[in-house]
Design a protein around this motif. Sequence first.
Motif, short mmCIF file in Angstrom:
data_model
loop_
_atom_site.label_atom_id
_atom_site.label_comp_id
_atom_site.label_asym_id
_atom_site.label_seq_id
_atom_site.Cartn_x
_atom_site.Cartn_y
_atom_site.Cartn_z
N PHE A 178 44.80 -63.04 -36.52
CA PHE A 178 45.07 -63.71 -35.25
C PHE A 178 44.06 -63.24 -34.19
O PHE A 178 43.48 -64.06 -33.46
N ASP A 179 43.85 -61.94 -34.11
CA ASP A 179 42.87 -61.41 -33.15
C ASP A 179 41.46 -61.91 -33.45
O ASP A 179 40.68 -62.22 -32.54
N ALA A 180 41.13 -62.01 -34.73
CA ALA A 180 39.80 -62.49 -35.11
C ALA A 180 39.61 -63.95 -34.70
O ALA A 180 38.52 -64.34 -34.24
N ALA A 181 40.67 -64.76 -34.84
CA ALA A 181 40.59 -66.16 -34.44
C ALA A 181 40.42 -66.29 -32.93
O ALA A 181 39.60 -67.08 -32.44
N LEU A 182 41.16 -65.49 -32.17
CA LEU A 182 41.02 -65.52 -30.71
C LEU A 182 39.64 -65.01 -30.27
O LEU A 182 39.08 -65.47 -29.27
N ALA A 183 39.10 -64.06 -31.01
CA ALA A 183 37.79 -63.50 -30.67
C ALA A 183 36.71 -64.57 -30.73
O ALA A 183 35.71 -64.49 -30.00
N ARG A 184 36.89 -65.58 -31.57
CA ARG A 184 35.93 -66.68 -31.64
C ARG A 184 35.85 -67.42 -30.31
O ARG A 184 34.85 -68.08 -30.02
N ARG A 185 36.92 -67.34 -29.52
CA ARG A 185 36.95 -67.97 -28.20
C ARG A 185 36.53 -67.00 -27.11
O ARG A 185 36.59 -67.33 -25.93
N ASP A 197 57.37 -64.05 -23.55
CA ASP A 197 57.08 -65.47 -23.34
C ASP A 197 55.90 -65.68 -22.38
O ASP A 197 55.09 -66.59 -22.58
N THR A 198 55.81 -64.83 -21.36
CA THR A 198 54.72 -64.97 -20.39
C THR A 198 53.37 -64.73 -21.05
O THR A 198 52.42 -65.50 -20.84
N LEU A 199 53.28 -63.69 -21.85
CA LEU A 199 52.01 -63.41 -22.53
C LEU A 199 51.71 -64.51 -23.54
O LEU A 199 50.57 -65.00 -23.59
N MET A 200 52.68 -64.91 -24.32
CA MET A 200 52.46 -65.93 -25.34
C MET A 200 52.02 -67.25 -24.70
O MET A 200 51.12 -67.93 -25.21
N ALA A 201 52.62 -67.62 -23.57
CA ALA A 201 52.32 -68.90 -22.93
C ALA A 201 50.91 -68.95 -22.37
O ALA A 201 50.34 -70.03 -22.18
N ARG A 202 50.32 -67.79 -22.09
CA ARG A 202 48.98 -67.76 -21.51
C ARG A 202 47.87 -67.73 -22.56
O ARG A 202 46.69 -67.84 -22.23
N LEU A 203 48.24 -67.58 -23.82
CA LEU A 203 47.23 -67.50 -24.88
C LEU A 203 46.72 -68.89 -25.25
O LEU A 203 47.50 -69.84 -25.35
N PRO A 204 45.43 -69.04 -25.48
CA PRO A 204 44.89 -70.33 -25.91
C PRO A 204 45.19 -70.59 -27.38
O PRO A 204 45.61 -69.69 -28.12
N ASN A 205 44.95 -71.81 -27.79
CA ASN A 205 45.06 -72.17 -29.20
C ASN A 205 43.96 -71.46 -29.99
O ASN A 205 42.94 -71.04 -29.42
N ILE A 206 44.16 -71.32 -31.27
CA ILE A 206 43.11 -70.73 -32.10
C ILE A 206 42.26 -71.86 -32.70
O ILE A 206 42.78 -72.93 -33.03
N PRO A 207 40.96 -71.67 -32.81
CA PRO A 207 40.08 -72.73 -33.30
C PRO A 207 40.36 -73.06 -34.77
O PRO A 207 40.75 -72.18 -35.55
N ALA A 208 40.14 -74.31 -35.11
CA ALA A 208 40.20 -74.70 -36.52
C ALA A 208 39.06 -74.02 -37.27
O ALA A 208 38.02 -73.67 -36.68
N GLU A 209 39.25 -73.84 -38.56
CA GLU A 209 38.21 -73.17 -39.36
C GLU A 209 36.88 -73.89 -39.28
O GLU A 209 35.82 -73.26 -39.26
N GLU A 210 36.93 -75.23 -39.21
CA GLU A 210 35.69 -76.01 -39.21
C GLU A 210 35.06 -76.13 -37.82
O GLU A 210 33.97 -76.70 -37.68
N THR A 211 35.73 -75.61 -36.79
CA THR A 211 35.11 -75.58 -35.47
C THR A 211 33.97 -74.57 -35.48
O THR A 211 34.16 -73.42 -35.88
N PRO A 212 32.77 -74.97 -35.07
CA PRO A 212 31.62 -74.05 -35.16
C PRO A 212 31.75 -72.88 -34.18
O PRO A 212 32.38 -73.01 -33.12
N ASP A 213 31.19 -71.75 -34.54
CA ASP A 213 31.15 -70.61 -33.65
C ASP A 213 30.18 -70.88 -32.51
O ASP A 213 29.24 -71.67 -32.63
N GLY A 214 30.40 -70.20 -31.41
CA GLY A 214 29.52 -70.34 -30.25
C GLY A 214 30.24 -69.91 -29.00
O GLY A 214 31.47 -69.79 -28.97
#
Length: 426
Positions: free
Chosen positions: A14-21, A99-116
């Motif tokens: 989960f942290d790795a997926a968020l790190a992509r953002r 709930d407050t922390l969870m609600a402020r988190l963005p979605n995680i990118p799909a695997e096929e979404t390019p890094d950048g």
Amino acid sequence: MHDIREIRDNPEGFDAALARRGHEPVARQLLALDARKRAAATAAQEAQSERNAASKQIGQAMGQGDTEKAETLKAAVAKLKDNMPALEDAEREASAAFDTLMARLPNIPAEETPDGESEDDNVYIREWGTKPDFDFDPKEHADIGPALGMDFETAAKIAGARFTFLRGGISRLHRALGQFMLDINTSEHGYTECNPPLLVRDEAAIGTGQLPKFSEDLFQTTDGRWLISTSEMSLGNSFREQIFAESDFPMRRTALTPCFRSEAGSAGRDTRGFIRQHQFEKVELISAALPQDSEAELQRITACAESILQKLGLHYRVMQLCAGDLGATMMKTYDLEVWLPGQSAYREISSCSNGGTYQPRRMNARYRPEGEKKTEFFHLLNGSSLAVGRTLVAIMEQYQQADGSVRIPDALHPYMGGITRLEPAL
């Protein structure tokens, strides 16, 4: 919103997926809050169970004539009763923090979404048409617009910066574009036309992800409601707190609405012209799809938006957004960027996105797979088809003539009452 069970199972992933953002690690904090919330809930439940059991035993003791035991039990029940508010408060506080922390988190990118990290890392997919060829130096819409009825000064006197007053033929062209887009979406692409509210409650803004993180981008009324920044807020929430049958999918809805944005984070950007306004109109597409069908639905919704540009003969390109440029609620996005010859640049005119289960979780919108008792979250997608003002700008720049007039695309002639060209005022 995310599934805490998946985070418990794979916090590092989960942290790795968020790190992509570009987001910092948060799984450890989430799991600590989750443990605190569950512990508080367990303590409150156990206290209530003890109270219920003791209360039952009081009756039994009284029935047996054991007054001393009954009084001892009554004292225990009274103590439990006194402790219950503190336990319930602890549970509420723990749940609110989680709930407050969870609600402020963005979605995680799909695997096929390019890094950048930014729009500079977005990936070119394709383009349609060719750049118009002029035998004169094309102008920006803000330069040719005033003579055609695009009045920035009057709007500024009425409402301030980032508003525009349209009059005459250009106002009719603006109206024609919205009607044309709706007609194509409903008659050719199978979307159901809707006329949704322009004001929404907190719960709706939370459901589509504008709250709590992006409140500064919205306008709020004196009664606490929010003006929609996109009809995604209204159309998306039309599914909230419902359970659908598998056979109901796909569900496709469209609307033409005014939209209102404070543009809080855009100081100094697009201050000239009709590109970035506090008030604008947009035709939105919303699709609810089964998880296994959502990728195909994303391709479909993108093609629907592209078809409008193609019918208008406007040159554009398709870009896939990298992880760092995704909207907060989305996991995969294609931007349609129309060519503006006056600026000699491509500008976004539509974003078509798959948010997966992120928004349905926030709205508690589910479906029941055929033959199953358990419900699941479906996928929600959206796309602009299109931003009306930016489409008007694209027509002005791609169809401009040397004399300052603007030729109207053939597809819009039936909507224009015989007007085929916008002529500058003498």
